[in-house]
Structure formats: structure tokens, C-alpha cells
Scaffold this active site. Sequence first.
Site, PDB file in Angstrom:
ATOM      1  NE  ARG A 133      37.908  42.315  30.883  1.00 51.62           N
ATOM      2  CZ  ARG A 133      38.004  41.425  31.872  1.00 51.62           C
ATOM      3  NH1 ARG A 133      38.048  41.836  33.121  1.00 51.62           N
ATOM      4  NH2 ARG A 133      38.050  40.131  31.609  1.00 51.62           N
ATOM      5  NE  ARG A 190      37.299  39.593  46.535  1.00 54.44           N
ATOM      6  CZ  ARG A 190      36.727  38.430  46.384  1.00 54.44           C
ATOM      7  NH1 ARG A 190      35.420  38.333  46.411  1.00 54.44           N
ATOM      8  NH2 ARG A 190      37.447  37.343  46.196  1.00 54.44           N
ATOM      9  CD  GLU A 219      34.701  41.045  53.401  1.00 52.87           C
ATOM     10  OE1 GLU A 219      35.416  40.027  53.556  1.00 52.87           O
ATOM     11  OE2 GLU A 219      33.891  41.157  52.482  1.00 52.87           O
ATOM     12  CG  HIS A 237      33.395  37.417  52.002  1.00 51.23           C
ATOM     13  ND1 HIS A 237      34.348  38.351  51.678  1.00 51.23           N
ATOM     14  CD2 HIS A 237      33.318  36.584  50.921  1.00 51.23           C
ATOM     15  CE1 HIS A 237      34.829  38.112  50.469  1.00 51.23           C
ATOM     16  NE2 HIS A 237      34.219  37.038  49.991  1.00 51.23           N
TER      17      HIS A 237
END
Length: 272
Positions: A133, A190, A219, A237
Site C-alpha cells: 500500500r 488468496r 476452493e 492450500h
Amino acid sequence: MRPMSGPLRLFHSLRRVDASGCFRDRDRKRRRAGNWDKGTGECAAVARGDGAADDPRSRRFRRPGRPLQAAALRRVPTADAYVRCGGWVAHGEYPLATKVSGKRVGIVGLGRIGSLVARRLAAFGCPVAYHSRSPKPSSPYRFFPTVRALAADSDVLVLSCALTEETRRVVDREVMEALGKGGVLVNIGRGGLVDEPELVRCLREGVIGGAGLDVFENEPDVPAELFAMDNVVLSNHRAVLTPESIRGVLDIVSGNLEAFFAGRPLLSAVTL
């Protein structure tokens, strides 16, 4: 020996269970926008007061970026399958793959996990840059203001940021085109960080060279097109989950609880 206080005595009296099943739960609701590590981190943070408990896995256990990158660049799964199916005997040597060391690595999200990935890849002689950011004054790595600019200057793009409305599908076709036909995308954050249909198309068309994927948008459903691609490494994952890492988390959680109720410093304290 100092007698146990009421809360600590209660904690020790609880029946021990196998916690690994909690992590195998197919209900993905707990894997929301933020980092799923927060659940365990918050349990450990019952020892609040002036501080909270840090998540131990980001420091001691979670090291997924490097293995996925190495597997994707070296084509380890397909080379393994080639040998197992008799290809070496029937057709000779498997084609050469590329090395990990020296590759320019761009990391999206230089938080705790991203910083660990950066340090370990830097040890391989990989020039590291990042996008977050905002620039991190303490970071020794080069900052890029956009993901596209970072991708254009990278051989490998590693995603390790949280999923928010701002970062959803932050890697689109434009970013993958900037990464280029020799570039590799590694996603340990993610699934929603990537435009998944576009990723499939870019892999099929040779827009990027390969991918190492530990997470997916829906998922446990994985795009079927990825299964036949020998330039893609897939993981369900499980980048962090091993019996040792789960045991380590439980040890840290119980250690923090014991320290808190005994009035001792936390094992993994952070300042709020």
C-alpha cells in the site's frame, strides 16, 4: 513449584484432542478476506493487557513461496512423472528447466510472510522488489507503486497479501502480460487475488511461462484446465500445514496462555 491459578488449572484440565482435523475442515467460510492465520493468532492473543501474541507461523513455519517457486521453475512434478511413467528410458532426458538463483522476484504484500519470503529468496541471490500500500522505509528492497510495474521488472511474481476489495483480482491479464512469457506467478495469498479465468487463458496461450498455486478462488474447486498443464504446480492450500507446524502453533498458544496467567512475559508478544 508455584501452584496453578484457577484459569490455568482449568486450561490444563481440558481434554486433549487432535486439532489437525480443525484445519482439514472443508468448510471454507473461515478462509475469508484476511489471512486465515488470524484465527489462531487471536486465540493466542488472549494474553492481551499491554500486548498481544504474534502469530508464530509467520516466523517459524510458513515458508511456502520458495518451494512453489522452485517446483515451478525446475518443473519438479512433471520431471517426476516423466521418470515414473518410463519416459526417461523410452524417450531420453527430460528437457532442461531453469534455475531459481538470480531470478528477479517481485513480492506483492511485504508483510510478515512476504518479508520472510524475501529474505529467503535474497539468500539465493535473487534481486527482490515489492509492492505494498505504501513504501516501507525500513525495507532494503526496491518499491514499485503498481503491481503492473513490479511484474514488468520481475521474473517471478509472488502474491502474499490479504484479499480485500482493493486487491481482488489485482493480477489481471495486463499484469500477466507485463510479467511476460518467461515469467512465473506464485500465489500463496488468496485465490481471489488473481483473475483465474484469465490466468488459465494466459497459461494456455503462453502469455506467462508458468505458475505455482497454493490457493484458488473457489476452493476446493480448481479449474480443470490446469490439471493438464505441465508448467503449473498445484497445492491444496496446505503451504503451512504439517503435523510439526500445527504442533508448534499449539505449543505457542498454550505457552502464551501459561505465561499470561502466571504473570510472565508472552512467548511471542507484539506491541499494539
